[in-house]
Design a protein around this motif. Structure first.
Motif, PDB file in Angstrom:
ATOM      1  N   LEU A  85       0.802  -1.179  -0.161  1.00  0.00           N
ATOM      2  CA  LEU A  85       0.096   0.128  -0.110  1.00  0.00           C
ATOM      3  C   LEU A  85       0.839   1.110   0.017  1.00  0.00           C
ATOM      4  N   ALA A  86       2.161   1.175   0.213  1.00  0.00           N
ATOM      5  CA  ALA A  86       2.810   2.311   0.235  1.00  0.00           C
ATOM      6  C   ALA A  86       3.491   2.522  -1.311  1.00  0.00           C
ATOM      7  N   GLU A  87       3.054   1.735  -2.271  1.00  0.00           N
ATOM      8  CA  GLU A  87       3.329   1.908  -3.620  1.00  0.00           C
ATOM      9  C   GLU A  87       2.439   2.950  -4.346  1.00  0.00           C
ATOM     10  N   PRO A  88       2.943   3.821  -5.140  1.00  0.00           N
ATOM     11  CA  PRO A  88       1.688   4.620  -5.654  1.00  0.00           C
ATOM     12  C   PRO A  88       1.062   3.958  -6.607  1.00  0.00           C
TER      13      PRO A  88
ATOM     14  N   TYR B 240      -1.605   2.046  -4.355  1.00  0.00           N
ATOM     15  CA  TYR B 240      -2.621   2.813  -3.413  1.00  0.00           C
ATOM     16  C   TYR B 240      -3.625   3.254  -4.484  1.00  0.00           C
ATOM     17  N   ARG B 241      -3.162   4.023  -5.476  1.00  0.00           N
ATOM     18  CA  ARG B 241      -4.113   4.624  -6.400  1.00  0.00           C
ATOM     19  C   ARG B 241      -5.230   3.366  -6.905  1.00  0.00           C
TER      20      ARG B 241
ATOM     21  N   ILE C 287     -10.530   1.092  -6.892  1.00  0.00           N
ATOM     22  CA  ILE C 287     -11.491  -0.074  -6.623  1.00  0.00           C
ATOM     23  C   ILE C 287     -12.540  -0.063  -5.407  1.00  0.00           C
ATOM     24  N   LYS C 288     -12.068   0.680  -4.509  1.00  0.00           N
ATOM     25  CA  LYS C 288     -12.656   0.734  -3.303  1.00  0.00           C
ATOM     26  C   LYS C 288     -13.893   1.714  -3.485  1.00  0.00           C
ATOM     27  N   LYS C 289     -13.619   2.594  -4.328  1.00  0.00           N
ATOM     28  CA  LYS C 289     -14.867   3.584  -4.932  1.00  0.00           C
ATOM     29  C   LYS C 289     -15.878   2.874  -5.493  1.00  0.00           C
TER      30      LYS C 289
END
Lengths: 449, 239
Positions: free
Chosen positions: B101-104, B107-108, B113-115
């Motif tokens: 999750l620290a990789e751009p 996390y983008r 996907i969450k949206k």
């Protein structure tokens, strides 16, 4: 000869707008609106459970509409001091028929307005009669109307336990409101209710539910028995109990009665009575109680760590901050090494952030920058963590304290509530209250009606 | 280089292969993304190559197809670019990268996907059905992401006896359940005959909504936060 083709144009059991308004107005102060916890399947007919719960709308007061929250009747024979529907109050009365409630639920549900029904009632005639009526509605809804959506049923204290047990076979969740934190307060304000009459049905249902689950496991019974468990609610601030006492009761209810939720409603003074205080309980106090409640349920805290019995929670910052400030020797924790339990105890870090951190650090060493990118909230947390050995918080405890308070002030929802800390808004003067507000405040005294 | 593809999954995967080595690759199916005077590479969809690419990606991470599906449905301008960078990172690492999750690039993608997932959950609640004379239920709505068919299983499970139409008005398409089967269809405008009771029930719902509110505790900002105003158009209680 075509008589059988006749379909009535109007639904004969459609409730009137007036009745709906009266019965909703009287029910709306019940805090619970959750529709989670039941995975009831659709077995023909309409509806099913949604284990995570589902909000269908939000009202301008910021609360969610999930269930059709309504009373079967507001025609009460009790005379609880704080209650707007007490027998001596002069308010419009209404009683719905079981079919009116069923039709309303079915048609709202079909249009996806609601996730289910939250049915309650004033005590009409006597507890047994009232409970019978409620049971009639839920039974009808499940069997005749084929409804498999969520049903939350409010239990009537002192009703025949056999009626409660029958109702539990149809409802997803039941709740009895504890109302006030001690027996003494109950005696004072709700003389027709006693601690025993409120706790006993809860205890009985908890025991019967455990028994049912066991029998179901052995395939001796089928069906459901309160799949979403029980909840309760209490009024905060009408009587002098401290937060420490309230939270001890809460913890006992979670541990001994296995309740799913305890709800709090802050007291608003409207009824002129020498027994009732004339001061508003700030919504901030309610907010802090909920935060502490979360710490008990999801963060592995016990009430003894949070607050002593006679003490109130600090209003300036949340209970986790308060705990951390008292336990500074445990901080800062290193974000790359701390256990999940330790992370959860860092102010500002919640369950999701803690999980994210644990996931991400398996691949790389986390820095302050990476936490920012991962959208971990750091306003509070930065004073209690190190990132790869580096500390980004304030230098001394006094500064931390100040920054935590200003962090609270920066958050709108809470800022609004902070006004309740001002001494002169505490007492509500008669003149200041507009009629509609007074009506509201009247009903706000308790969710249980 | 700017790679313009047809919007299909295979089109995306073809573009993915073409652009893989290009450090400055921009991938999109929306020509509006083009800068003035920029000459794009028009990607001709190659189903065979696309399927091979997919199989290779799946061999690194079995769940990546679900991620790609969600990312291509995402309504953001740069959703395809985010999908490209995420899958390229996956192909470079040759193992699941979802937890990094620290990789751009990660996390983008996770954010988008969450949206999509969150909007599906929102519309489980915010969909408003209108009852038609035939008894069928019709719900117009305008989601940010292309999700109308993903809502079908939820409503089908709870209303198995009711035919329904979930009409994405903005994308001019509809997910239809006819009481037995579900399918997607283009739908520009629907003309419906509402049932005799429909407006009475809507009236009761509006009444209920205003009665259950506590006016003295107004918190409009909170309400808008939970239920964004762009969704209100098709909700009787707010429109």
């Amino acid at each position: 000869m075509f008589d059988f083709l006749f379909v009535p144009l109007y639904n004969i059991d459609m409730i009137t707008q007036e009745k709906l308004t009266i019965l909703t107005e009287s029910a709306k102060y019940d805090v619970s609106c959750s529709s989670s916890g039941s995975a009831r399947k659709n077995a023909g007919g309409v509806g099913n459970g949604y284990i995570a719960g589902c909000c269908h709308s939000f009202t301008p007061d910021g609360r969610c509409v999930s269930l059709l929250k309504i009373l079967l009747s507001n025609d009460c024979v009790y005379d609880c001091k704080y209650c707007p529907n007490r027998v001596s109050a002069d308010v419009p009365r209404a009683t719905a028929t079981p079919d009116e409630i069923c039709e309303l639920t079915m048609d709202f549900y079909k249009r996806n307005y609601i996730e289910g029904l939250f049915l309650s009632s004033a005590v009409t005639k006597n507890p047994d009669f009232t409970m019978e009526q409620l049971l009639l509605v839920v039974k009808k809804l499940r069997t005749e109307y084929g409804f498999h959506g969520y049903i939350h049923l409010k239990g009537i204290p002192k009703a025949d336990p056999a009626l409660n047990r029958s109702a539990a076979l149809y409802a997803d969740r039941m709740s009895y409101n504890v109302e006030l934190p001690t027996e003494k307060s109950l005696k004072l304000l709700a003389p027709q209710k006693s601690k025993e009459s409120l706790l006993l049905p809860m205890k009985t249902l908890t025991r019967e539910r455990a028994q049912f689950v066991e029998e179901k496991r052995k395939k001796q019974v089928s069906g459901h028995f309160l799949p979403a468990g029980q909840t309760t609610q209490m009024i905060v601030g009408a009587t002098p109990e401290a937060d420490g006492q309230i939270l001890r009761l809460t913890q006992a209810l979670y541990r001994k009665m296995q309740l799913k939720r305890v709800y709090y409603s802050s007291y608003v003074p409207v009824v002129q009575d020498s027994l009732l205080p004339d001061k508003c309980t700030g919504q901030l106090r309610e907010h802090r109680l909920y935060q502490a409640d979360w710490l008990l349920r999801f963060y592995g805290f016990s009430v003894e760590e949070i607050v002593t019995e006679g003490e109130n929670l600090a209003l300036e910052y949340d209970p986790k901050c308060a705990w951390a400030l008292k336990n500074m020797h445990l901080f800062p924790v290193e974000i790359n090494r701390a256990s999940l339990e330790e992370l959860l105890r860092v102010p500002g870090i919640g369950g999701r952030s803690a999980q994210k951190i644990i996931q991400a650090r398996a691949y790389t060493t986390l820095t302050f920058e990476s936490l920012v990118k991962m959208r971990v909230a750091l306003k509070r947390a930065k004073h209690f963590i190190t990132c790869n050995g580096k500390f980004f918080g304030a230098k001394n405890e006094t500064a931390v304290r100040g920054l935590l308070i200003s962090a609270e002030n920066g958050e709108n929802a809470v800022q609004e509530n902070l006004f309740s800390l001002l001494p002169d808004t505490g007492a509500v003067s008669e003149k200041k209250i507009l009629f509609s507000d007074r009506q509201n405040a009247l009903s706000a005294l308790t969710g249980e009606l | 280089m700017f790679y313009l593809f047809d919007g299909s999954e295979n089109g995306f995967l073809t573009a993915f292969l073409l652009a893989f080595q290009d450090k400055n690759a921009r991938i999109s199916s929306k020509s509006a993304q083009l800068l003035l005077g920029q000459e794009p590479v028009f990607v001709r969809t190659d189903d065979d190559r696309a399927q091979r690419a997919k199989a290779r990606l799946l061999s690194f991470d079995n769940g990546c197809h679900k991620d790609l599906n969600a990312l291509l449905r995402c309504g953001r301008e740069d959703n395809e670019q985010v999908a490209f960078e995420y899958l390229r990172f996956l192909a470079q690492k040759k193992r699941p990268v979802r937890g990094m999750l620290a990789e751009p690039a990660v996390y983008r993608a996770v954010e988008y996907i969450k949206k999509v997932g969150l909007e599906i959950h929102h519309f489980h609640g915010f969909i408003r059905f209108i009852e038609c004379e035939s008894g069928a239920l019709y719900a117009p709505f305008e989601p940010d992401n292309d999700i109308c068919d993903l809502l079908v299983p939820h409503f089908r499970a709870r209303l198995p006896a009711f035919p329904f139409v979930l009409h994405d008005v903005k994308r001019k398409k509809a997910a239809v359940y006819d009481g037995a089967n579900a399918f997607l269809a283009p739908l520009e405008k629907a003309e419906i005959m509402i049932s005799a009771d429909e407006s009475a029930w809507q009236g009761l719902w509006k009444k209920y909504y205003s009665a259950v509110n506590i006016p003295s505790r107004e918190r409009l900002k909170q309400m808008r936060g939970y239920m964004p105003a762009r969704y209100w158009k098709y909700m009787p209680e707010r429109s």
